[in-house]
Scaffold this motif. Structure first.
Motif, mmCIF file in Angstrom:
data_model
loop_
_atom_site.group_PDB
_atom_site.id
_atom_site.type_symbol
_atom_site.label_atom_id
_atom_site.label_comp_id
_atom_site.label_asym_id
_atom_site.label_seq_id
_atom_site.Cartn_x
_atom_site.Cartn_y
_atom_site.Cartn_z
ATOM 1 N N UNK A 20 4.635 6.627 1.341
ATOM 2 C CA UNK A 20 4.064 5.607 2.218
ATOM 3 C C UNK A 20 2.700 6.085 2.723
ATOM 4 N N UNK A 21 1.989 5.172 3.397
ATOM 5 C CA UNK A 21 0.641 5.522 3.860
ATOM 6 C C UNK A 21 0.659 6.552 4.974
ATOM 7 N N UNK A 22 1.822 6.802 5.578
ATOM 8 C CA UNK A 22 1.917 7.850 6.577
ATOM 9 C C UNK A 22 1.657 9.234 6.021
ATOM 10 N N UNK A 23 1.735 9.362 4.685
ATOM 11 C CA UNK A 23 1.413 10.642 4.044
ATOM 12 C C UNK A 23 -0.039 10.685 3.574
ATOM 13 N N UNK B 215 0.803 -1.220 0.000
ATOM 14 C CA UNK B 215 0.000 0.000 0.000
ATOM 15 C C UNK B 215 0.834 1.265 0.000
ATOM 16 N N UNK B 216 2.136 1.183 -0.305
ATOM 17 C CA UNK B 216 2.823 2.408 -0.683
ATOM 18 C C UNK B 216 2.280 2.802 -2.057
ATOM 19 N N UNK B 217 2.403 4.077 -2.423
ATOM 20 C CA UNK B 217 1.728 4.553 -3.634
ATOM 21 C C UNK B 217 2.670 5.326 -4.550
ATOM 22 N N UNK B 218 2.277 5.391 -5.828
ATOM 23 C CA UNK B 218 2.921 6.273 -6.794
ATOM 24 C C UNK B 218 1.841 7.119 -7.461
ATOM 25 N N UNK B 219 2.120 8.418 -7.562
ATOM 26 C CA UNK B 219 1.238 9.359 -8.241
ATOM 27 C C UNK B 219 1.997 10.014 -9.399
ATOM 28 N N UNK B 220 1.249 10.405 -10.417
ATOM 29 C CA UNK B 220 1.806 11.164 -11.533
ATOM 30 C C UNK B 220 1.071 12.487 -11.643
ATOM 31 N N UNK B 221 1.821 13.584 -11.651
ATOM 32 C CA UNK B 221 1.259 14.906 -11.918
ATOM 33 C C UNK B 221 1.625 15.254 -13.358
ATOM 34 N N UNK B 222 0.599 15.448 -14.187
ATOM 35 C CA UNK B 222 0.826 15.792 -15.596
ATOM 36 C C UNK B 222 -0.196 16.848 -16.009
ATOM 37 N N UNK B 223 0.296 17.935 -16.578
ATOM 38 C CA UNK B 223 -0.575 19.023 -17.044
ATOM 39 C C UNK B 223 -1.501 19.512 -15.934
ATOM 40 N N UNK B 224 -0.979 19.562 -14.706
ATOM 41 C CA UNK B 224 -1.761 20.086 -13.593
ATOM 42 C C UNK B 224 -2.739 19.116 -12.966
ATOM 43 N N UNK B 225 -2.829 17.894 -13.519
ATOM 44 C CA UNK B 225 -3.746 16.893 -12.970
ATOM 45 C C UNK B 225 -2.940 15.783 -12.319
ATOM 46 N N UNK C 160 -3.816 -0.045 -4.202
ATOM 47 C CA UNK C 160 -3.476 -0.620 -2.889
ATOM 48 C C UNK C 160 -3.845 -2.096 -2.827
ATOM 49 N N UNK C 161 -2.943 -2.889 -2.300
ATOM 50 C CA UNK C 161 -3.214 -4.313 -2.057
ATOM 51 C C UNK C 161 -3.621 -4.479 -0.598
ATOM 52 N N UNK C 162 -4.815 -3.995 -0.271
ATOM 53 C CA UNK C 162 -5.291 -4.017 1.104
ATOM 54 C C UNK C 162 -6.709 -4.578 1.162
ATOM 55 N N UNK D 117 -9.584 -2.207 9.717
ATOM 56 C CA UNK D 117 -8.668 -3.055 8.947
ATOM 57 C C UNK D 117 -7.972 -2.297 7.828
ATOM 58 N N UNK D 118 -7.909 -0.965 7.937
ATOM 59 C CA UNK D 118 -7.384 -0.170 6.822
ATOM 60 C C UNK D 118 -5.907 -0.457 6.538
ATOM 61 N N UNK D 119 -5.160 -0.974 7.528
ATOM 62 C CA UNK D 119 -3.738 -1.257 7.308
ATOM 63 C C UNK D 119 -3.477 -2.730 6.984
ATOM 64 N N UNK D 120 -4.531 -3.540 6.884
ATOM 65 C CA UNK D 120 -4.330 -4.969 6.642
ATOM 66 C C UNK D 120 -4.027 -5.212 5.170
ATOM 67 N N UNK D 121 -2.869 -5.820 4.908
ATOM 68 C CA UNK D 121 -2.396 -6.005 3.540
ATOM 69 C C UNK D 121 -2.844 -7.344 2.967
ATOM 70 N N UNK D 122 -3.149 -7.342 1.674
ATOM 71 C CA UNK D 122 -3.383 -8.579 0.944
ATOM 72 C C UNK D 122 -2.102 -9.076 0.289
ATOM 73 N N UNK D 123 -1.184 -8.163 0.013
ATOM 74 C CA UNK D 123 0.100 -8.511 -0.592
ATOM 75 C C UNK D 123 1.214 -7.745 0.098
ATOM 76 N N UNK D 124 2.354 -8.399 0.284
ATOM 77 C CA UNK D 124 3.539 -7.755 0.832
ATOM 78 C C UNK D 124 4.730 -8.680 0.594
#
Length: 358
Positions: free
Chosen positions: A306-309, A232-242, A249-251, A272-279
């Motif tokens: 990470x999910x702390x953000x 459940x760490x994440x990647x975001x893309x900012x492109x053209x302001x969006x 998330x694998x949760x 159960x928001x922190x319970x992972x299905x994959x790790x």
């Protein structure tokens, strides 16, 4: 009631005789008797429930080996069989949702013609590179920092460890990817390199007792990025302001959201928001990571965290900082400050990288 011929059994089970013969050949449902001269199959009426279960499992696309496992559990422990089906379907939903997110991203990208025309034209053949920064912080509540981050000319990575050896697990996972900085590969080999590195990361984490880690990483070739993601760490893309989230998330709660049983708002406070299905953890076989390629454009900005953000800072604020704070190092510091201003309940790991013309 005596034994049923294959035709009678097929009618009772609402299956075809051809399907029953195929189940026999695949080892899913054996007849109790086969005539040695004619080869005709006979079934016990008690096998009807088994036949229907196999048919239902085939209908949801379950692989043969897993169907055999569920059927074996069903006769001895129906609750365990139900858990196995639930786990399988959660994985299917997570993978389907990941493809849906990618499809949404592609639709938005290909439909955004006007925004593309308004953008400054990239110089034809201009070489691209990354400008990056990475930072992790303990937060205001936790005693230790189990988040690990890395940013280099080719590799960006965030890992969120958990358990007694969580810090070591996250660090080991990223260390397993570090050699990719100097690996030579074209786009066609990119995902294979990442898949092999995840295998190494799993081996590095496997022997740590009661510990594991998530992992999200991007590997740069000069024009494309390979993404590997598990947890459940994440990647975001900012492109053209969006801003687009390019990981899924694998949760447990994400699977519930995908199933329509939970809203995004409800998920934020779910127990159960922190319970992972994959790790990456101590299991013998590593869970399959999400792997995909992304075409890069000058002006793109990637945020890994990470999910702390993202559990305490709204996506609108992530977009605001990503869109307005030009320097990657200042951006990661501001994002972590926002997490701490929101109470800092968890460790925070953050990487910001810009795709720039060289």
């Amino acid at each position: 009631m005596g034994l049923l011929t294959i035709g009678a059994f097929a009618r009772a089970a609402r299956l075809s005789a051809k399907t029953l013969r195929r189940y026999d050949e695949q080892g899913l449902l054996r007849p109790v008797q086969v005539d040695p001269f004619t080869g005709y199959r006979y079934y016990d009426p008690a096998q009807l429930e088994h036949a229907r279960l196999v048919a239902w499992l085939r209908r949801i696309g379950m692989p043969l080996d897993r169907i055999r496992s569920v059927c074996a559990l069903h006769s001895a422990d129906p609750d365990a069989a139900a858990r196995e089906i639930r786990a399988y379907w959660a994985r299917v939903e997570a993978e389907t949702a990941a493809r849906r997110d990618l499809a949404d991203f592609l639709v938005d990208r290909l439909s955004d013609v006007a925004a593309r025309k308004d953008r400054p034209m990239q110089r034809l053949g201009a070489p691209l590179g990354l400008r990056y920064a990475a930072l992790s912080d303990r937060g205001l509540v936790r005693d230790t920092n189990q988040d690990s981050v890395y940013a280099g000319p080719r590799l960006l990575a965030v890992a969120d460890g958990y358990g007694g050896g969580g810090a070591q697990a996250g660090g080991a996972a990223i260390d397993a990817l570090r050699p990719l900085e100097s690996a030579s590969a074209d786009s066609g080999d990119l995902l294979n390199l990442l898949a092999d590195a995840v295998q190494l990361a799993h081996r590095a984490v496997r022997d740590l007792p009661d510990s594991g880690t998530t992992l999200t990483a991007l590997l740069w070739t000069g024009s494309r990025l390979g993404l590997v993601h598990i947890g459940d760490t994440r990647a975001y893309l900012l492109r053209a302001g969006r801003i687009f989230r390019i990981t899924h998330d694998h949760t447990v709660v994400q699977a519930m959201i995908d199933d329509g049983g939970l809203t995004e708002d409800e998920a934020r406070s779910h127990p159960q928001r922190a319970m992972l299905l994959k790790a990456l953890d101590g299991t013998d076989s590593p869970a399959e990571p999400d792997l995909r390629l992304h075409d890069a454009e000058a002006g793109d900005r990637y945020l890994l965290c990470s999910d702390g953000l993202f559990t305490v800072v709204p996506e609108s604020e992530l977009r605001r900082v990503a869109a307005t704070v030009a320097d990657p190092e200042q951006a990661v510091r501001e994002l972590i400050a926002l997490a701490n201003e929101a109470g800092g309940p968890d460790n925070v790991g953050c990487v910001v990288a810009d795709v720039v013309e060289l």
